[in-house]
Design a protein around this motif. Structure first.
Motif, PDB file in Angstrom:
ATOM      1  N   HIS A   1       0.822  -1.228   0.000  1.00 54.95           N
ATOM      2  CA  HIS A   1       0.000   0.000   0.000  1.00 54.95           C
ATOM      3  C   HIS A   1       0.851   1.272   0.000  1.00 54.95           C
ATOM      4  O   HIS A   1       0.582   2.205   0.751  1.00 54.95           O
ATOM      5  CB  HIS A   1      -0.970   0.001   1.184  1.00 54.95           C
ATOM      6  CG  HIS A   1      -1.838  -1.217   1.212  1.00 54.95           C
ATOM      7  ND1 HIS A   1      -2.846  -1.429   0.307  1.00 54.95           N
ATOM      8  CD2 HIS A   1      -1.803  -2.309   2.012  1.00 54.95           C
ATOM      9  CE1 HIS A   1      -3.419  -2.588   0.557  1.00 54.95           C
ATOM     10  NE2 HIS A   1      -2.800  -3.156   1.585  1.00 54.95           N
ATOM     11  N   ARG A   2       1.913   1.262  -0.789  1.00 51.27           N
ATOM     12  CA  ARG A   2       2.742   2.466  -0.965  1.00 51.27           C
ATOM     13  C   ARG A   2       3.626   2.199  -2.191  1.00 51.27           C
ATOM     14  O   ARG A   2       3.794   1.036  -2.588  1.00 51.27           O
ATOM     15  CB  ARG A   2       3.611   2.716   0.274  1.00 51.27           C
ATOM     16  CG  ARG A   2       4.775   1.770   0.413  1.00 51.27           C
ATOM     17  CD  ARG A   2       5.328   1.733   1.816  1.00 51.27           C
ATOM     18  NE  ARG A   2       4.509   0.874   2.664  1.00 51.27           N
ATOM     19  CZ  ARG A   2       4.797   0.589   3.938  1.00 51.27           C
ATOM     20  NH1 ARG A   2       5.841   1.121   4.524  1.00 51.27           N
ATOM     21  NH2 ARG A   2       4.033  -0.233   4.642  1.00 51.27           N
ATOM     22  N   GLU A   3       4.184   3.262  -2.757  1.00 51.15           N
ATOM     23  CA  GLU A   3       5.060   3.065  -3.919  1.00 51.15           C
ATOM     24  C   GLU A   3       6.374   2.432  -3.462  1.00 51.15           C
ATOM     25  O   GLU A   3       7.008   2.921  -2.517  1.00 51.15           O
ATOM     26  CB  GLU A   3       5.337   4.415  -4.593  1.00 51.15           C
ATOM     27  CG  GLU A   3       6.093   4.252  -5.898  1.00 51.15           C
ATOM     28  CD  GLU A   3       6.583   5.584  -6.463  1.00 51.15           C
ATOM     29  OE1 GLU A   3       6.052   6.630  -6.092  1.00 51.15           O
ATOM     30  OE2 GLU A   3       7.538   5.536  -7.266  1.00 51.15           O
ATOM     31  N   VAL A   4       6.742   1.342  -4.109  1.00 57.43           N
ATOM     32  CA  VAL A   4       8.004   0.669  -3.792  1.00 57.43           C
ATOM     33  C   VAL A   4       8.953   0.852  -4.973  1.00 57.43           C
ATOM     34  O   VAL A   4       8.562   0.651  -6.122  1.00 57.43           O
ATOM     35  CB  VAL A   4       7.765  -0.835  -3.524  1.00 57.43           C
ATOM     36  CG1 VAL A   4       9.076  -1.593  -3.389  1.00 57.43           C
ATOM     37  CG2 VAL A   4       6.915  -1.020  -2.269  1.00 57.43           C
ATOM     38  N   ARG A   5      10.185   1.269  -4.683  1.00 56.34           N
ATOM     39  CA  ARG A   5      11.174   1.447  -5.745  1.00 56.34           C
ATOM     40  C   ARG A   5      12.113   0.252  -5.807  1.00 56.34           C
ATOM     41  O   ARG A   5      12.531  -0.261  -4.756  1.00 56.34           O
ATOM     42  CB  ARG A   5      11.990   2.718  -5.510  1.00 56.34           C
ATOM     43  CG  ARG A   5      11.164   3.943  -5.769  1.00 56.34           C
ATOM     44  CD  ARG A   5      11.995   5.198  -5.666  1.00 56.34           C
ATOM     45  NE  ARG A   5      11.133   6.351  -5.966  1.00 56.34           N
ATOM     46  CZ  ARG A   5      11.436   7.600  -5.687  1.00 56.34           C
ATOM     47  NH1 ARG A   5      12.589   7.889  -5.100  1.00 56.34           N
ATOM     48  NH2 ARG A   5      10.605   8.573  -5.973  1.00 56.34           N
ATOM     49  N   ILE A   6      12.449  -0.124  -7.029  1.00 57.17           N
ATOM     50  CA  ILE A   6      13.325  -1.286  -7.232  1.00 57.17           C
ATOM     51  C   ILE A   6      14.502  -0.876  -8.109  1.00 57.17           C
ATOM     52  O   ILE A   6      14.327  -0.147  -9.090  1.00 57.17           O
ATOM     53  CB  ILE A   6      12.542  -2.440  -7.892  1.00 57.17           C
ATOM     54  CG1 ILE A   6      11.492  -2.958  -6.895  1.00 57.17           C
ATOM     55  CG2 ILE A   6      13.474  -3.568  -8.321  1.00 57.17           C
ATOM     56  CD1 ILE A   6      10.748  -4.169  -7.361  1.00 57.17           C
ATOM     57  N   GLU A   7      15.678  -1.310  -7.738  1.00 58.39           N
ATOM     58  CA  GLU A   7      16.856  -1.038  -8.553  1.00 58.39           C
ATOM     59  C   GLU A   7      17.764  -2.264  -8.588  1.00 58.39           C
ATOM     60  O   GLU A   7      17.731  -3.105  -7.689  1.00 58.39           O
ATOM     61  CB  GLU A   7      17.650   0.142  -7.973  1.00 58.39           C
ATOM     62  CG  GLU A   7      17.460   1.467  -8.711  1.00 58.39           C
ATOM     63  CD  GLU A   7      17.816   1.418 -10.202  1.00 58.39           C
ATOM     64  OE1 GLU A   7      18.542   0.510 -10.655  1.00 58.39           O
ATOM     65  OE2 GLU A   7      17.338   2.303 -10.917  1.00 58.39           O
ATOM     66  N   ASN A   8      18.556  -2.297  -9.606  1.00 58.97           N
ATOM     67  CA  ASN A   8      19.575  -3.336  -9.736  1.00 58.97           C
ATOM     68  C   ASN A   8      20.538  -3.273  -8.542  1.00 58.97           C
ATOM     69  O   ASN A   8      20.841  -2.200  -8.036  1.00 58.97           O
ATOM     70  CB  ASN A   8      20.328  -3.073 -11.043  1.00 58.97           C
ATOM     71  CG  ASN A   8      21.522  -3.971 -11.190  1.00 58.97           C
ATOM     72  OD1 ASN A   8      22.634  -3.567 -10.911  1.00 58.97           O
ATOM     73  ND2 ASN A   8      21.290  -5.186 -11.594  1.00 58.97           N
ATOM     74  N   ASP A   9      21.008  -4.422  -8.085  1.00 61.16           N
ATOM     75  CA  ASP A   9      21.836  -4.430  -6.866  1.00 61.16           C
ATOM     76  C   ASP A   9      23.191  -3.711  -7.049  1.00 61.16           C
ATOM     77  O   ASP A   9      23.694  -3.104  -6.097  1.00 61.16           O
ATOM     78  CB  ASP A   9      22.012  -5.847  -6.300  1.00 61.16           C
ATOM     79  CG  ASP A   9      22.383  -6.880  -7.337  1.00 61.16           C
ATOM     80  OD1 ASP A   9      22.747  -6.488  -8.476  1.00 61.16           O
ATOM     81  OD2 ASP A   9      22.321  -8.078  -7.022  1.00 61.16           O
ATOM     82  N   ALA A  10      23.735  -3.735  -8.250  1.00 64.84           N
ATOM     83  CA  ALA A  10      24.997  -2.994  -8.456  1.00 64.84           C
ATOM     84  C   ALA A  10      24.741  -1.483  -8.427  1.00 64.84           C
ATOM     85  O   ALA A  10      25.576  -0.710  -7.944  1.00 64.84           O
ATOM     86  CB  ALA A  10      25.647  -3.393  -9.776  1.00 64.84           C
TER      87      ALA A  10
END
Ligand SMILES: [Zn+2]
Length: 309
Positions: free
Chosen positions: A97-106
């Motif tokens: 129930h909120r915006e989740v940001r995802i990024e590459n681990d490097a």
């Protein structure tokens, strides 16, 4: 409060960071083996449990071994195949129930070191994770540069620059990505071990090769010289395009202390500059860079919860 999550193939770690980057709570669980939905549920429970323990809500950033395609919105290039083809950011955002940001681990590694690690205070930070593979990420002005295809910085699968001699041209190692002679297939830890074995018939670990070279073993010195030279050629192409203020090394190979004296003069020799070598330094946060960088995907001035700052 910021929560960073490092989603790996075998474990999921959560880290709660306070406003000044201080670590408030850290917890790790095994990654569910069977299916994607279990991974989403495990992350949801991990966040809610941590919030219950700390008595407050927070923003959520996740580091994954892959990237979200801008074109499809789905995970791609992940070595954890359970994630591939799923809209992980949307599913986690819905579950939490909120915006989740995802990024590459490097990229998270680069962001962590750029924010309050070895790259703090520098504008352009190039982070390299050199271990079983070669991953890398770019931060400019404290933000991750993802790129149009979410692969900015990922030059480990570019060909080794300026290959020379029969070995580097005709006998270039095959890479798992399907190409031949990738930078990763020359400069990763397993590559160093297998190149040395091919040359000498002896199998030594990376620390053993490094130590033997330090003690004056001619074969190990030759192998390390070739390694530094190839790595420097590869980094020089990065300098020619990005000209980073600092390059931060992570991963198992970052423990080779000689890297920090051997690489810079070679990089300067191969790059189009005569104003001194590019700064190459060891990371500060070690294995914590994934979770720390994931937490920093939300900056101070951003509030994903719609709460007063
Ligand atoms: Zn490759």
């Amino acid at each position: 409060m910021r929560f960073g999550i490092d989603l790996g193939g075998t474990k999921i770690e959560i880290l709660a960071l306070g406003d000044r980057g201080e670590e408030r709570l850290r917890h790790r669980i095994s990654t569910p083996r069977d299916n994607y939905d279990d991974i989403v549920r495990a992350i949801r429970d991990l966040v809610y449990d941590t919030e219950a323990k700390l008595g407050c809500r927070g923003s959520v950033g996740v580091a994954i071994p892959g990237a979200i395609s801008r074109k499809t919105g789905l995970v791609k290039n992940a070595n954890s195949t359970r994630l591939i083809g799923h809209p992980l950011d949307k599913d986690l955002s819905a579950a939490l129930h909120r915006e989740v940001r995802i990024e590459n681990d490097a990229n998270c590694f680069a962001l962590s070191e750029a924010t309050d690690g070895a790259g703090a205070g520098y504008d352009i930070v190039f982070g390299i994770i050199a271990g079983t593979g070669i991953g890398s990420g770019i931060c400019v002005g404290g933000r991750v540069l993802s790129g149009a295809h979410s692969i900015a910085g990922e030059w480990g699968h570019n060909p080794l620059p300026a290959p020379r001699g029969r070995q580097e041209i005709d006998e270039a190692p095959r890479c798992y990505c399907g190409r031949q002679g990738c930078i990763e297939s020359w400069c990763s830890g397993p590559s160093l071990v297998s190149l040395y074995e091919k040359r000498t018939g002896n199998k030594l670990s990376v620390p053993e090769i490094v130590e033997a070279a330090r003690r004056g073993d001619a074969a190990c010195i030759a192998e390390m010289e070739a390694f530094y030279d190839r790595f420097a050629r590869s980094i020089a192409t990065v300098v020619g395009i990005l000209d980073p203020d600092v390059i931060v090394m992570g991963g198992g190979l970052s423990n080779i202390e000689a890297l920090y004296t051997e690489l810079p003069p070679r990089v300067e020799r191969y790059a189009f500059t005569s104003e001194g070598p590019t700064k190459i330094v060891k990371n500060v946060h070690g294995d914590s860079s994934g979770v720390r960088g994931a937490a920093w995907l939300w900056r101070e001035d951003e509030s994903p919860l719609g709460l007063p700052k």
